[in-house]
Write an enzyme that holds these catalytic residues in place. Structure first.
Site, PDB file in Angstrom:
ATOM      1  N   GLU A  35       0.894  -1.148   0.000  1.00  0.00           N
ATOM      2  CA  GLU A  35       0.000   0.000   0.000  1.00  0.00           C
ATOM      3  C   GLU A  35       0.941   1.208   0.000  1.00  0.00           C
ATOM      4  O   GLU A  35       1.894   1.239   0.783  1.00  0.00           O
ATOM      5  CB  GLU A  35      -0.860   0.042   1.264  1.00  0.00           C
ATOM      6  CG  GLU A  35      -1.837   1.214   1.225  1.00  0.00           C
ATOM      7  CD  GLU A  35      -2.589   1.468   2.528  1.00  0.00           C
ATOM      8  OE1 GLU A  35      -2.236   0.859   3.557  1.00  0.00           O
ATOM      9  OE2 GLU A  35      -3.522   2.284   2.507  1.00  0.00           O
ATOM     10  N   ARG A 261       5.961 -12.909   9.441  1.00  0.00           N
ATOM     11  CA  ARG A 261       6.631 -11.652   9.153  1.00  0.00           C
ATOM     12  C   ARG A 261       7.952 -11.570   9.900  1.00  0.00           C
ATOM     13  O   ARG A 261       8.149 -12.188  10.937  1.00  0.00           O
ATOM     14  CB  ARG A 261       5.741 -10.471   9.522  1.00  0.00           C
ATOM     15  CG  ARG A 261       5.319 -10.424  10.977  1.00  0.00           C
ATOM     16  CD  ARG A 261       4.411  -9.227  11.226  1.00  0.00           C
ATOM     17  NE  ARG A 261       5.093  -7.990  10.887  1.00  0.00           N
ATOM     18  CZ  ARG A 261       4.482  -6.903  10.426  1.00  0.00           C
ATOM     19  NH1 ARG A 261       3.176  -6.909  10.269  1.00  0.00           N
ATOM     20  NH2 ARG A 261       5.165  -5.813  10.158  1.00  0.00           N
ATOM     21  N   LYS A 271       5.211  -0.160   9.854  1.00  0.00           N
ATOM     22  CA  LYS A 271       5.152   1.075   9.081  1.00  0.00           C
ATOM     23  C   LYS A 271       4.624   2.233   9.927  1.00  0.00           C
ATOM     24  O   LYS A 271       5.111   3.346   9.851  1.00  0.00           O
ATOM     25  CB  LYS A 271       4.216   0.883   7.888  1.00  0.00           C
ATOM     26  CG  LYS A 271       4.917   0.741   6.564  1.00  0.00           C
ATOM     27  CD  LYS A 271       3.910   1.020   5.450  1.00  0.00           C
ATOM     28  CE  LYS A 271       3.914  -0.097   4.431  1.00  0.00           C
ATOM     29  NZ  LYS A 271       2.923   0.105   3.360  1.00  0.00           N
TER      30      LYS A 271
END
Length: 552
Positions: A35, A261, A271
RNA sequence: UGGGGAGUCGCCAAGUGGUAAGGCAACGGGUUUUGAUCCCGUCAUUCGUAGGUUCGAUCCCUACCUCCUCAGCCA
């Protein structure tokens, strides 16, 4: 890296091998779907290496697709930086960049299809009411009073949502699945919301935007993705991913697979938290060399090859992993060791006068001990030198191999030197050393004794001043965001950056930005992308120190 | 206490019925005008725990323990 190590086996490759062997797929298509709401970090690097790496190894394709469905958080700057980072890492996406927003029309039509099938409905419950109706982890939810609205009415309402007849947040389109599902994601999730926000690609064309779960699977299907790889937190979204595709007239049905992750010790890979660091000025920007962002690592001097090697070493699995920074440093060092020319820098200077300089001569030195083809340069010498203050000790600890009063040491690429006298200031601080060299030791060992220590030096009149930025870990604890009750800012390392005015060899004077060197005995350094000026102000970032088996 | 996952060396990570790969780190030793590199060697009788099946289990079964994750009109 000259050795091309075979990619390690992992569960995703095993699945692909099976799919290829069974004929389920003739070739694979993956995608990297960021994104554009922030800069990419080391966790994304893992995903990039996985997705693009798979496509490379299996001679398939990998798309770059932006998941741009939330215009309020997305920007052109982020989208641009992401493309640059992927390219810099060494990967090329298939064809042109894809955007989920390219599919907004399709997405809208598919939503109409769901409505017609009685599988989606418009709901005007407020967010609070919706939360109440959703139930809890252990308690089933209740059906919304709007759940059984007729398709025709839903169609009308949805069209009016699109037409901008309703206020932001006034209603949503929901998938009609099962409010009693033990999987919260299946309790009639919202798939469209009303949001009047300017979109980086579609501008003000739309006031309704599709949600991730609804968009992602359809985007994958439209692109013919075979293996849709994401992280573990999306595992329980998979039933929804499949539900959407199962209920639409799309023949392609990609399969989603999840891996764990990356967590890197002494840093963060969120983020949102990285954005906090930037916004609160805890660092100097997304590309601050202390940041685990791809642009930060790049500016620090990490190489694409090193980062890729790191990703290869950590592997891919479903178990929680908390990777030791040493694995990253090891991968970076291995790459830099092979390719960085050697040069000398002094970061903590101590003046040395050679009292018997008369008749001394200079030598040439290779830029790399294992690569004569890197060339050589003259090592400047004069009667006034600077050495590393840390390389002298009046009272040396046991095992000391460096300079001490009355002791000898090898000046790298030059003579053996003895310290005859220590000069101190009023406070007793050592400010200068008077030394003498053994004229018979240039290019050969002294006779009758062994000199074990080697130190680096710079000739004062030849050295160039340089700003050297020494970086250390950003946080003081290995898992700065593990404790939800403590703000991770509290664990910021106040010594993560030390700026020092030092000296470098003159050969480095015109080095372009992003030039990497090994400063002998100190570490690997890289000229700063932003602040270094070839031929002018020299600015070096310490990428990583050399391995040091000398315990202090 | 609902659903979904995960637990193999300090950190990663293969193996998934035939008797524990590899990398990083660490530790010895050698070479070395970088205490770097390089080279050689060491480093899990044991795979979360307890039972069971089997000639044989990290791998199959049962129970338990621990950790992660899900109640955004974020992705």
């Amino acid at each position: 890296m000259n050795s091309t190590p075979v990619a390690a086996s992992n569960f995703i490759r095993t699945i692909i091998d099976g799919d290829l062997a069974s004929g389920k797929h003739a070739s694979i298509v993956t995608r990297f779907p960021p994104e554009p709401n922030g800069y990419l970090h080391v966790g994304h690097a893992k995903s990039i290496c996985l997705n693009f790496g798979l496509a490379q190894d299996y001679q398939g394709k990998c798309n770059l697709r932006f998941d741009d469905t939330n215009p309020e958080k997305e920007s052109e700057e982020y989208a641009l930086s992401i493309q640059e980072d992927v390219r810099w890492l060494g990967f090329a996406w298939e064809g042109s960049v894809h955007w989920a927003s390219d599919y907004f029309d399709d997405l809208y039509n598919f939503a109409v299809e769901l409505i017609n099938k009685g599988l989606a409905y418009v709901d005007d419950l407020s967010p609070e009411q919706m939360r109440e109706y959703r139930g809890t982890l252990t308690q089933a939810g209740r059906n919304s009073p709007n759940r059984d609205r007729a398709p025709a009415d839903n169609l009308d309402l949805f069209a009016r949502m699109k037409a901008g007849e309703f206020a932001d947040g006034a209603m949503v389109l929901r998938a009609r699945i099962d409010m009693a599902s033990p999987n919260m994601n299946m309790r009639d999730p919202a798939i469209y919301r009303i949001r009047r926000a300017h979109h980086i690609r579609t501008g003000d064309q739309w006031c309704i935007y599709p949600m991730y779960d609804y968009t992602h699977c359809i985007s994958d299907a439209l692109e013919g993705i075979t293996h849709s790889i994401c992280t573990l937190e999306f595992e329980d979204h998979r039933p929804l991913y499949d539900w959407v595709l199962d209920n639409l007239s799309i023949t392609c049905h990609p399969r989603q697979y999840e891996f764990s992750r990356l967590e890197l010790q002494y840093t963060i890979t969120s983020k949102r938290k990285l954005l906090n660091l930037v916004n609160e000025n805890k660092v100097l920007g997304w590309d601050d060399p202390r940041m685990p962002t791809i642009s930060g690592m790049r500016r620090r001097g990490y190489t694409p090859e090193g980062i890729r090697e790191f990703c290869r070493r950590i592997g891919v699995s479903k178990s929680t992993n908390n990777v030791d920074m040493a694995i990253m440093e090891g991968a970076i060092r291995e790459d830099l060791e092979a390719r960085a020319p050697r040069v000398v820098a002094v970061i903590n200077p101590l003046k040395v006068i050679i009292t018997n300089y008369e008749g001394a001569t200079e030598r040439e030195a290779d830029f790399h001990p294992q690569h004569p083809e890197f060339g050589k340069r003259r090592v400047a010498l004069s009667s006034t030198l600077v050495i590393e203050a840390d390389d002298f000790a009046e009272v040396p600890p046991a095992g000391w191999k460096r300079l001490t009063l009355g002791g000898e040491v090898r000046l790298r690429h030059s003579y053996v030197m003895r310290c005859d006298e220590v000069i101190k200031d009023a406070d007793g601080k050592v400010i200068e050393l008077r030394c003498s060299i053994d004229h018979a030791t240039l290019g050969k060992n002294p006779e009758g004794r062994k000199v074990k220590g080697v130190i680096h030096f710079l000739s004062c009149q030849h050295a160039l001043p340089a700003e050297i930025r020494l970086y250390d870990r950003l946080f003081t604890v290995s898992e700065p965001d593990a404790d939800k009750d403590v703000n991770f800012f509290d664990y910021l390392n106040p010594e993560s950056l030390t700026v020092v005015q030092g000296f470098v060899e003159a050969v480095v004077q015109d080095a372009a930005t992003e030039t990497r060197y090994q400063f002998e005995r100190l570490g690997y350094f890289c000229t700063d992308r932003r602040d270094h000026q070839p031929g002018g102000k020299l600015v070096f970032n310490r990428t990583v120190t050399l391995k040091d088996s000398w315990i202090k």
